[in-house]
Write a protein that holds these residues in place. Structure first.
Motif, PDB file in Angstrom:
ATOM      1  N   ASP A  15       0.896  -1.206   0.167  1.00 39.41           N
ATOM      2  CA  ASP A  15      -0.090   0.120  -0.042  1.00 39.41           C
ATOM      3  C   ASP A  15       0.785   1.314  -0.164  1.00 39.41           C
ATOM      4  OD1 ASP A  15      -2.305  -1.761   0.219  1.00 39.41           O
ATOM      5  OD2 ASP A  15      -1.667  -1.971   2.329  1.00 39.41           O
ATOM      6  N   ASN A  40      -4.587 -11.239  -3.367  1.00 38.66           N
ATOM      7  CA  ASN A  40      -4.593 -10.621  -2.251  1.00 38.66           C
ATOM      8  C   ASN A  40      -4.005  -9.084  -2.493  1.00 38.66           C
ATOM      9  OD1 ASN A  40      -1.868 -11.549  -3.134  1.00 38.66           O
ATOM     10  ND2 ASN A  40      -1.032 -12.145  -1.041  1.00 38.66           N
ATOM     11  N   ALA A  41      -3.258  -9.044  -3.551  1.00 43.03           N
ATOM     12  CA  ALA A  41      -2.809  -7.575  -3.784  1.00 43.03           C
ATOM     13  C   ALA A  41      -4.128  -6.499  -4.425  1.00 43.03           C
ATOM     14  CB  ALA A  41      -1.832  -7.585  -4.940  1.00 43.03           C
ATOM     15  N   GLY A 123      -4.565 -12.611  10.073  1.00 49.23           N
ATOM     16  CA  GLY A 123      -4.990 -11.211   9.505  1.00 49.23           C
ATOM     17  C   GLY A 123      -4.959 -11.330   8.055  1.00 49.23           C
ATOM     18  N   THR A 124      -5.003 -12.453   7.379  1.00 48.67           N
ATOM     19  CA  THR A 124      -4.855 -12.609   6.002  1.00 48.67           C
ATOM     20  C   THR A 124      -5.885 -11.831   5.412  1.00 48.67           C
ATOM     21  OG1 THR A 124      -6.108 -14.669   5.646  1.00 48.67           O
ATOM     22  CG2 THR A 124      -3.785 -14.776   6.493  1.00 48.67           C
ATOM     23  N   THR A 125      -5.829 -11.679   3.787  1.00 47.12           N
ATOM     24  CA  THR A 125      -6.701 -11.326   2.952  1.00 47.12           C
ATOM     25  C   THR A 125      -7.953 -12.382   2.651  1.00 47.12           C
ATOM     26  OG1 THR A 125      -5.589 -11.702   1.064  1.00 47.12           O
ATOM     27  CG2 THR A 125      -5.136  -9.813   1.797  1.00 47.12           C
ATOM     28  N   GLN A 168       2.775  -6.559  -2.825  1.00 47.14           N
ATOM     29  CA  GLN A 168       2.804  -6.904  -1.224  1.00 47.14           C
ATOM     30  C   GLN A 168       4.411  -6.123  -1.291  1.00 47.14           C
ATOM     31  OE1 GLN A 168       1.799 -10.448  -2.625  1.00 47.14           O
ATOM     32  NE2 GLN A 168      -0.010  -9.452  -2.384  1.00 47.14           N
ATOM     33  N   VAL A 182       3.583 -12.493   7.433  1.00 49.75           N
ATOM     34  CA  VAL A 182       4.048 -12.282   5.999  1.00 49.75           C
ATOM     35  C   VAL A 182       3.113 -12.830   5.068  1.00 49.75           C
ATOM     36  CG1 VAL A 182       6.342 -12.292   6.973  1.00 49.75           C
ATOM     37  CG2 VAL A 182       5.278 -14.631   6.239  1.00 49.75           C
ATOM     38  N   THR A 183       3.425 -12.714   3.918  1.00 51.16           N
ATOM     39  CA  THR A 183       2.612 -13.519   2.982  1.00 51.16           C
ATOM     40  C   THR A 183       3.529 -14.486   2.473  1.00 51.16           C
ATOM     41  OG1 THR A 183       1.235 -13.244   0.938  1.00 51.16           O
ATOM     42  CG2 THR A 183       3.474 -12.217   0.750  1.00 51.16           C
ATOM     43  N   LYS A 215      -0.366  -0.905   7.998  1.00 51.19           N
ATOM     44  CA  LYS A 215      -0.302  -2.259   8.092  1.00 51.19           C
ATOM     45  C   LYS A 215      -1.814  -2.550   8.103  1.00 51.19           C
ATOM     46  CE  LYS A 215       1.096  -6.521   8.636  1.00 51.19           C
ATOM     47  NZ  LYS A 215       0.188  -7.284   7.859  1.00 51.19           N
ATOM     48  N   SER A 216      -2.186  -3.452   6.965  1.00 55.81           N
ATOM     49  CA  SER A 216      -3.642  -3.983   7.182  1.00 55.81           C
ATOM     50  C   SER A 216      -3.350  -5.648   7.447  1.00 55.81           C
ATOM     51  CB  SER A 216      -4.092  -4.084   5.827  1.00 55.81           C
ATOM     52  OG  SER A 216      -3.509  -4.304   4.719  1.00 55.81           O
ATOM     53  N   ARG A 248     -10.607  -3.277   4.904  1.00 57.37           N
ATOM     54  CA  ARG A 248     -10.259  -3.072   6.250  1.00 57.37           C
ATOM     55  C   ARG A 248      -9.502  -1.840   6.498  1.00 57.37           C
ATOM     56  NH1 ARG A 248      -6.634  -8.516   7.430  1.00 57.37           N
ATOM     57  NH2 ARG A 248      -5.815  -7.712   5.443  1.00 57.37           N
TER      58      ARG A 248
END
Ligand code: IMP
Ligand code: MG
Length: 328
Positions: A15, A40-41, A123-125, A168, A182-183, A215-216, A248
């Motif tokens: 972001d 996720n992006a 807190g993943t997407t 990311q 992390v992803t 941070k999301s 979010r």
């Protein structure tokens, strides 16, 4: 023949505005390629004052560039076609979008697993990213060649000038980020070579950062109490800090300059862009953190001078400060 590769990479937690940079510079390139991650992006760009969003398709599509989704990405077939339909309906040429036959597919089972076991804890997407990469590593994944329409598959040689679009960012990298927050992919430039070129071809590495950190999703570096701090609430509002994939609210903190310095070095950045400086002006607050100590400045000029001096003390890079919707 492949002449040159440039890479746009995020230096924080995503972001930072990578999409904006790719959108601004991709006219000079033959291909725009994604090497990591999946839906996720969320890349938000403005074109003739209109807002567009993509999640998996590189921003080069807005400038009629050949767009490649590489074998190190993961792809949700339904969402891919939804995005194609959206771009088509907006008048963009979707015949230029190509996926590597070896890209792994995200299935419904991956998404369910993510929602049940990972979304809350990490807190993943909730897009099925970790389970899809997990099956890839277990070598039981499904590949794009069997699920994506032939006209969108491509396994050819890249040629001319290539722009790689990071998704990311540094602190979400599976190897260098704050594991396990992390992803599941490699977000650093080293991984762009998975698109199929020699590292010797890389010329410019354009690092994108932001004038403050956000941070999301979950990370102990961003405790939830940050949500209650009035200064950060202002920045959330002025900076529109809401996740573009999940909606979010993002956690906000001052820029950790020592973290940024580390990310620049590890990523081999040659050109640095620090975005959203105008948001600090709107909030009339100019602060950053070095070694856990918060430093305060009277104005944006002093804030930027400090950053410049700190980052340039031991390396040569070009630094550009930019505003939220400012075009380069
Ligand atoms: P996942 O990639 O969905 O597994 O999520 C793992 C972590 O990365 C979570 O903290 C997410 O919020 C974060 N994340 C994943 N993709 C992005 C992105 O594009 N921007 C910002 N954060 C992201
Ligand atoms: Mg994003």
């Amino acid at each position: 023949m492949l002449n040159q590769v440039d890479i746009v990479v995020g230096l924080a937690w995503g972001d930072e505005g990578k999409g904006k940079i790719v959108n601004a510079i991709c006219k000079d390139y033959n291909y725009v390629c994604r090497w990591n991650g999946g839906p996720n992006a969320g890349h938000t760009i403005y074109l003739n004052n209109k807002k567009y969003k993509t999640h998996i398709i590189p921003c080069g599509v807005f400038h009629s560039k050949k767009c490649i989704i590489g074998p190190n990405c993961v792809i949700n077939v339904d969402k891919f076609y939804d995005e194609i339909d959206y771009l088509k309906s907006e008048g963009f040429d979707t015949s230029l979008i190509k996926v590597s036959p070896k890209t792994n597919i995200i299935t419904q089972r991956h998404i369910i697993y993510d929602k049940l076991y990972l979304q809350k804890k990490l807190g993943t997407t909730a897009q099925g990213i970790a389970p899809a990469y997990s099956d890839k590593m277990l070598r039981c994944g499904k590949l794009a060649k069997d699920y994506i329409d032939k006209k969108y598959l491509w396994d050819g040689e890249l040629s001319g000038k290539i722009l790689c679009e990071g998704a990311q960012s540094f602190w979400l990298d599976i190897n260098y980020g704050n594991y396990p927050y992390v992803t599941s992919s490699e977000t650093l430039p080293y991984s762009a070579c998975s698109l199929g070129f020699s590292p010797k071809k890389i010329k410019n590495i354009i690092g994108v950062a932001k004038a403050y950190d956000t941070k999301s999703g979950v990370d102990p570096l961003f405790p939830e109490v940050l949500f209650d701090i009035p200064e950060f609430k202002l920045i959330t509002d002025y900076g529109e800090e809401y996740g573009s994939t999940t909606g979010r609210k993002r956690l906000v903190n001052w820029l950790r300059l020592d973290h940024l310095d580390y990310a620049i070095k590890k990523s081999g950045v040659t050109n640095l862009i620090i975005n959203k400086c105008d948001i600090l002006n709107q909030a009339r607050m100019y602060k950053l953190i070095v070694a856990n100590i918060t430093k305060k400045f009277d104005n944006l000029d002093r804030f930027q001078k400090y950053i410049r001096k700190y980052l340039l003390k031991d390396k040569k890079i070009k630094i550009l400060f930019s505003g939220h919707k400012e075009v380069l």
